[in-house]
Design a protein around this motif. Sequence first.
Motif, PDB file in Angstrom:
ATOM      1  N   PHE A 109       0.841  -1.215   0.000  1.00  0.00           N
ATOM      2  CA  PHE A 109       0.000   0.000   0.000  1.00  0.00           C
ATOM      3  C   PHE A 109       0.869   1.255   0.000  1.00  0.00           C
ATOM      4  O   PHE A 109       2.021   1.226   0.442  1.00  0.00           O
ATOM      5  N   LYS A 113      -4.271   6.153   2.670  1.00  0.00           N
ATOM      6  CA  LYS A 113      -5.645   5.977   3.153  1.00  0.00           C
ATOM      7  C   LYS A 113      -5.787   6.486   4.585  1.00  0.00           C
ATOM      8  O   LYS A 113      -4.862   6.404   5.382  1.00  0.00           O
ATOM      9  N   TYR A 117      -6.455  -0.307   6.466  1.00  0.00           N
ATOM     10  CA  TYR A 117      -6.509  -0.916   5.135  1.00  0.00           C
ATOM     11  C   TYR A 117      -7.220  -2.266   5.212  1.00  0.00           C
ATOM     12  O   TYR A 117      -6.958  -3.062   6.115  1.00  0.00           O
ATOM     13  N   ASP A 121      -8.514  -3.045  -0.693  1.00  0.00           N
ATOM     14  CA  ASP A 121      -8.115  -1.673  -1.024  1.00  0.00           C
ATOM     15  C   ASP A 121      -7.097  -1.668  -2.168  1.00  0.00           C
ATOM     16  O   ASP A 121      -6.301  -2.602  -2.298  1.00  0.00           O
TER      17      ASP A 121
END
Length: 300
Positions: A109, A113, A117, A121
């Motif tokens: 990731f 965000k 997560y 996602d």
Amino acid sequence: MADPVHILITGGAGQVGLELQAAAWPEGVVLHAPTRAELDLGDAASVRAAFAATPFAAVINSGAHTAVDKAEAEVAAAFAANAMGPAVLADATREAGIPLIQVSTDYVFDGSKDGLYVETDPVGPLGVYGASKLAGELAVRAGNPRSVVLRTAWVLSVHRANFLKTMLRLAADRPALRVVGDQHGCPTSARDIADTLMTIALKMIADADAPTGVYQFVNAGETTWAGLAQEIFALSAATGGPSATVEAIPSSEYPTPARRPSNSRLSTEKLTRDYGIAPRPWQAAVAEIVHELHAERTAP
């Protein structure tokens, strides 16, 4: 007597691999944790020979090129270990008709965000390490439908090099430390990861219809690296061990070759729902490790 259940563990010398070997497996389980010299995941023939020699019931791949900053300059080595190795194992396990469990990372990731997560996602690695681990995830999922990818983060243990041991080492001769305070995540015990991998592997061996896909496991709760350091020092000081004061600094004041996600918080709800695994708080996991290190240090 039931036949022995043979399980192949790759990356046996790492934090999670060592805890997998120390875990309380049921009677009849035989673990195989070959060294890199004994089993080269980059060499399909070496893997084929290992599978021909032993009727493995499952494979847990906890091995990886984990030098995040070095990976920026060692792209081929990172992808060989983190993408090609899992791809070779995916082929071998699919052909053998057995499950493959792959350990992955929060680094898939980009950290942008808000909040936790979840597995679905969008991914967006910031560097070579995350990209190579994501390629490994894709290889495993595409190569063997009976597979689980288990993402984790901020791994700590009494073994090898990790943030907790580094903090205690630095505190031994420095009264104050500057630690990054704007990266958020979930400190996680390698022992708890190993127990989770054991639970998944045994269920997948016993049940051909056990859940597959991408899962996440971290200890419960969240903090920053600076917050983790403060907890480590408070626990260590209580045992008479090394301690230091912590000054939280922004990531911009501690530049590294690889960018880190500013948010590494992972949801574990899917794992709890499908496998009944509920992680303990990170503070309990960290306390266990600090106390074990203290016991090692003070043993006669």
